[in-house]
Design a protein around this motif. Structure first.
Motif, PDB file in Angstrom:
ATOM      1  N   UNK B  43       0.774  -0.919   0.110  1.00 22.78           N
ATOM      2  CA  UNK B  43       0.112  -0.095  -0.230  1.00 22.78           C
ATOM      3  C   UNK B  43       0.964   1.231  -0.108  1.00 22.78           C
ATOM      4  N   UNK B  44       2.044   1.142   0.051  1.00 27.25           N
ATOM      5  CA  UNK B  44       2.906   2.269   0.086  1.00 27.25           C
ATOM      6  C   UNK B  44       3.871   2.158  -0.941  1.00 27.25           C
ATOM      7  N   UNK B  45       3.692   1.227  -1.830  1.00 24.86           N
ATOM      8  CA  UNK B  45       4.890   1.088  -2.862  1.00 24.86           C
ATOM      9  C   UNK B  45       4.156   1.746  -3.953  1.00 24.86           C
ATOM     10  N   UNK B  46       5.457   2.432  -4.733  1.00 26.11           N
ATOM     11  CA  UNK B  46       5.205   3.112  -6.129  1.00 26.11           C
ATOM     12  C   UNK B  46       6.089   2.614  -6.943  1.00 26.11           C
ATOM     13  N   UNK B  63      -0.213  -2.392  -7.349  1.00 25.02           N
ATOM     14  CA  UNK B  63       0.037  -1.100  -6.604  1.00 25.02           C
ATOM     15  C   UNK B  63       0.152  -0.042  -7.761  1.00 25.02           C
ATOM     16  N   UNK B  64       0.626   1.277  -7.117  1.00 27.56           N
ATOM     17  CA  UNK B  64       0.854   2.640  -7.755  1.00 27.56           C
ATOM     18  C   UNK B  64       1.874   2.273  -8.710  1.00 27.56           C
ATOM     19  N   UNK B  65       1.686   2.671 -10.048  1.00 25.50           N
ATOM     20  CA  UNK B  65       2.769   3.126 -11.061  1.00 25.50           C
ATOM     21  C   UNK B  65       3.027   4.157 -11.646  1.00 25.50           C
ATOM     22  N   UNK B  66       4.120   4.680 -11.942  1.00 26.55           N
ATOM     23  CA  UNK B  66       4.302   5.751 -12.713  1.00 26.55           C
ATOM     24  C   UNK B  66       5.177   5.318 -13.863  1.00 26.55           C
ATOM     25  N   UNK B  80       9.323  11.096  -7.352  1.00 32.81           N
ATOM     26  CA  UNK B  80       8.224  10.420  -6.462  1.00 32.81           C
ATOM     27  C   UNK B  80       8.731  10.372  -4.988  1.00 32.81           C
ATOM     28  N   UNK B  84       7.161  11.513  -1.868  1.00 36.51           N
ATOM     29  CA  UNK B  84       6.729  10.431  -1.039  1.00 36.51           C
ATOM     30  C   UNK B  84       7.886   9.620  -0.044  1.00 36.51           C
TER      31      UNK B  84
END
Lengths: 357, 248
Positions: B43-46, B63-66, B80, B84
Motif C-alpha cells: 500500500x505504500x509502494x510506487x 500497486x501504484x505505478x508511474x 516520486x 513520498x
C-alpha cells in the motif's frame, strides 16, 4: 499579509511559487534564469521544501514528472536551449495530464545563441515544442509584479486543468529589479485522488501514463485532451488593452516588448496619432476573439516582437487578414527602443492617410 | 484438511503476462511481488515502469505505478520519492533503457544516494524494438544492428553496470543475479528483498542486476536461451554482490 519588496524578476517567481504552495523545485543552471534556481536553493530548505539540482534539464523535467505524478505542486525553470531539452518531458507531462509549472526565461537562439533577452521561443511554447497533439497554457508577464502574480496563477491553472503551464519571460524581465507586492493567499484545495502516491486506503492502483497502444484508446485520449483545450480556450484567454477604442493602428506586443511598445504608443498619441496597444497575457490560449473584434474597428495592426516574426502568425489568423498586419522585430538579443517602434507606427499611420487621400 | 501453500502474490494482478515464451520478465515480476507482499509494503509502494518490453508493468503490478520515458526512470523515481519519502519506490529497467539512453540518470541517482531500488534486467539486447545491439551486447554477438557480430573496434566493449555503479559512494547495495535455475532464483529473491529492505530502512541507492533471457531476439528456444546465458553471459557478467556498504 502583504509585503512590498524590491526583487529581481527571477527571484519574484521563486517567492511567488512558494506562496502558491510549491514545495518541490528541480532545475539545472542556465543563464539568464539561474537566479531563480539559486533563490530556490536558499529558500526551499527554510520552509522544509525540496530543492534539487538535477544532472541535466532532461533529468529535472523527469523529476518534475515524478513529483507531479505523486501529487505535489512542483516547478522547474530554464532558458531556451534548456527548454528544448525538456521538450520530451513536457510532452509526457501533457500526455499524462500532470499539473506542473515550467518557467522559460528566453534568450537568443537558435542553438546556443546568446544570453540576451529574446522572444524567439513563441512557436515552441505555444505550438507544442515536444511531440504529439498537446498544448501548454502559456502566460507572458511584462513586469516583476506580474511575474509573481502569473506564477501564482500558473499553479492554480495547472491544478484546475491537470495541465502543464509555462510562464514565458525573457532575460530582461528575469534580470530587472522592480518593486513587487507579495500577498499571502489562502491555498485552494490540492486534492488529487488520481495521484500515484501509494495505495493507502484506495483499493484500485493509480497509474500515471501516456501510453495507449490501441489506436481507438489513444484517439479517445486525444479527443479528451482536445476537449479540455477547448474549455481552456473558452475560459482562460487573458489580455490587456490600452487606448484601442478609436485606434486606427493597434500595436500588438507581449512581455518586455509590450512595455517598449506602450511608450511608443504614448509618444504617438502625444503627436495626435490614433494608436492603441493590445497585449496578450495568455499566449496560449491566444485571445483571438477579442483581436477579431478589434480588427473590425481598426485599420491596421503592427506586431512587435523580439523575433523574426512568430506571434504575428497568430495575429493574422485571429484577424482573418481583414486588415493589414505589419511587423517590426529585432533578433539575437537586440532590444528595440520605443523610438524605433514609434517610427514604425508613424510610417504606417501616415502611409494609410496617403492611401486614403 | 486443505490449505493453500502457494498462491498468486497480492502485489500481482490476475492479468496474464504478454511476455514471449521463455522470457524471464514474468519470473522477476513475481519475485518483486512476493518480496513486496512479504515486506507488507504494497500500500505504500510506487513502481516506475520503463520503456521497453516491461512498459506494461502497470497491468501486472497491483500497486501504484508511474510510467517513465526512455531511460528516465531514476529521475522520475527521484521526484516520486522526494514527495513520498516514506514510500517504497523502485524502478524496473532493461539494458537499453538503463545502460544506454538512461546511463546518466542511474549514475546520478546512485551518486545522490537516492533512496530508491532499481531492478535492472540485462538480456544483452533491445527486446521491444526487435533485437538491436545494446551497450551490454557481448563481443561478437549478432544482433540486427550488429549483423556481423559486435565489433569492439567500432562500438566498444560491453558495459558492466554493476561493477561501474559499485564504485560510486552513494550506492548502498549493488548485486548481480540470474534467474536461470531455482537456486539462482532464490538468490535473486534474497538480493531483491535486501535491496527493498535497505531502502525501507532509509539507506541509499540499491540496484539488483538480473541476467535474463530473450529467446525471441536471440533466435533460440527457451531452453537454448538459458544455456546461452549460462555459457556466455555469466562469464562476462559474473554473479555476486559487488557492493554492500554495510559490510565495508
Amino acid at each position: 499579509m502583504s509585503e512590498t519588496r524590491l526583487m529581481k524578476g527571477n527571484e519574484a517567481i521563486g517567492e511567488a511559487a512558494i506562496i502558491a504552495g510549491c514545495r518541490y523545485y528541480f532545475g539545472y543552471p542556465i543563464t539568464p534564469q539561474t537566479e531563480l534556481m539559486e533563490y530556490m536553493a536558499k529558500r526551499m530548505p527554510q520552509i522544509e521544501g525540496v530543492f534539487l539540482q538535477a544532472e541535466s534539464e532532461i533529468a529535472a523535467i523527469n523529476m518534475v514528472y515524478g513529483a507531479a505524478g505523486a501529487g505535489a505542486r512542483v516547478m522547474t525553470s530554464s532558458s531556451s536551449p534548456g527548454i528544448s531539452l525538456k521538450a520530451e518531458g513536457i510532452s509526457y507531462c501533457a500526455g499524462a495530464e500532470l499539473p506542473c509549472v515550467i518557467v522559460n526565461i528566453m534568450r537568443g537562439g537558435p542553438g546556443l545563441g546568446s544570453i540576451q533577452p529574446a522572444q524567439a521561443d513563441y512557436f515552441q511554447a505555444t505550438k507544442g515544442g515536444g511531440h504529439g497533439d498537446y498544448r501548454n497554457i502559456v502566460l507572458a508577464p511584462n513586469s516583476v509584479q506580474e511575474m509573481a502574480d502569473l506564477t501564482m496563477l500558473s499553479f492554480e491553472l495547472a491544478d484546475k486543468y491537470r495541465n502543464p503551464v509555462m510562464l514565458l519571460g525573457d532575460g530582461a524581465l528575469g534580470q530587472m529589479m522592480e518593486p513587487v507586492n507579495l500577498e499571502e493567499k489562502p491555498l485552494v484545495s490540492q486534492e488529487k485522488p488520481w495521484a500515484a502516491n501509494g495505495l493507502g486506503e484506495r483499493t484500485k492502483p493509480n497509474v500515471i501514463n501516456s501510453l495507449y497502444l490501441k489506436p481507438e484508446q489513444l484517439e479517445a485520449h486525444n479527443i479528451h485532451l482536445q476537449n479540455k483545450y477547448q474549455k481552456i480556450i473558452k475560459q482562460e484567454c487573458r489580455w490587456e488593452e490600452f487606448s484601442v477604442e478609436d485606434a486606427e493602428l493597434i500595436v500588438v506586443a507581449y512581455g518586455i516588448t509590450s512595455r517598449i511598445a506602450r511608450s511608443a504608443v504614448e509618444m504617438a498619441k502625444r503627436d495626435g496619432l490614433k494608436v492603441g496597444l493590445f497585449r496578450p497575457i495568455s499566449l496560449w490560449p491566444f485571445p483571438s476573439e477579442r483581436l477579431l473584434t478589434l480588427a473590425k474597428q481598426t485599420r491596421a495592426f503592427l506586431v512587435a516582437e523580439l523575433s523574426a516574426g512568430q506571434m504575428i502568425e497568430d495575429v493574422r489568423l485571429a484577424t482573418r487578414q481583414m486588415k493589414p498586419v505589419h511587423f517590426y522585430g529585432r533578433m539575437g538579443g537586440m532590444m528595440p527602443s520605443s523610438r524605433e517602434i514609434y517610427n514604425q507606427v508613424n510610417l504606417i499611420v501616415r502611409e494609410k492617410k496617403e492611401a486614403v487621400k | 484438511m486443505n490449505s493453500k501453500l502457494y498462491a498468486r502474490p497480492e502485489s500481482l494482478t490476475d492479468a496474464p503476462f504478454h511476455y514471449c515464451p521463455g522470457c524471464q520478465h514474468g519470473i522477476v515480476h513475481r519475485i518483486i511481488a512476493e518480496v513486496i507482499d512479504e515486506l507488507g509494503v504494497r500500500k505504500q509502494t510506487i513502481g516506475v515502469a520503463p520503456v521497453g518490453c516491461s512498459v506494461l508493468a502497470y497491468d501486472y503490478f497491483n500497486f501504484d505505478i508511474v510510467q517513465a520515458s526512455h531511460g528516465r526512470a531514476p529521475a522520475v523515481a527521484t521526484g516520486v520519492k522526494r514527495v513520498c519519502p516514506d514510500s517504497t519506490v523502485f524502478t524496473y529497467q532493461g539494458d537499453g533503457d538503463l545502460a544506454s539512453i538512461g546511463c546518466a540518470e542511474v549514475v546520478h541517482a546512485a551518486a545522490r544516494g537516492e533512496r530508491i531500488t532499481t531492478i535492472f534486467i540485462n538480456n544483452a539486447i533491445y527486446g521491444m524494438t526487435g533485437g538491436q545491439m545494446a551497450p551490454t551486447t557481448l563481443v561478437d554477438q549478432v544482433t540486427t544492428t550488429s549483423p556481423y557480430g559486435r565489433n569492439v573496434n567500432q562500438v566498444g566493449t560491453p558495459l558492466c553496470i554493476s561493477e561501474m555503479l559499485s564504485t560510486i559512494k552513494g550506492a548502498r547495495f549493488i548485486a548481480r543475479v540470474a534467474v536461470n535455475n531455482p537456486s539462482n532464483m532464490a538468490k535473486a529473491k534474497a538480493a531483491i528483498k535486501k535491496a527493498f529492505q535497505l531502502q525501507n530502512n532509509g539507506e541509499g541507492f540499491c540496484l539488483v542486476e538480473v541476467l535474463s533471457t530473450c529467446p525471441t531476439n536471440w533466435g533460440m528456444t527457451p531452453v537454448e536461451a538459458v544455456k546461452w546465458l549460462e555459457t556466455n553471459m555469466i562469464p562476462q557478467y559474473p554473479l555476486g554482490v559487488f557492493k554492500d556498504a554495510g559490510g565495508e
